[in-house]
Design a protein around this motif. Sequence first.
Motif: not given
Length: 75
Positions: A54-61
């Motif tokens: 979730x961190x990777x997806x949220x941060x990248x988006x």
Amino acid sequence: MPKDLVQTPGAIAVAASCAFATPVGTSPNTLVFGPGNYRFMDYVQVGIPLIIICFILVYSDYSYRMTILLKLYGN
């Protein structure tokens, strides 16, 4: 746009996703904790990878969207 206003929503989104790692984080977690014979560490073992994803997806988006907004509207 002030940097604090840009970073705060991202921090809130990541903090909200940390509920995966405990049985009391959300109501469905609590409901299946007893009848499913789960242990606390079961939630941690599955929850930590979910938090990282979730961190990777949220941060990248979030970074992508903020980059576009900053280019459109300036600093």
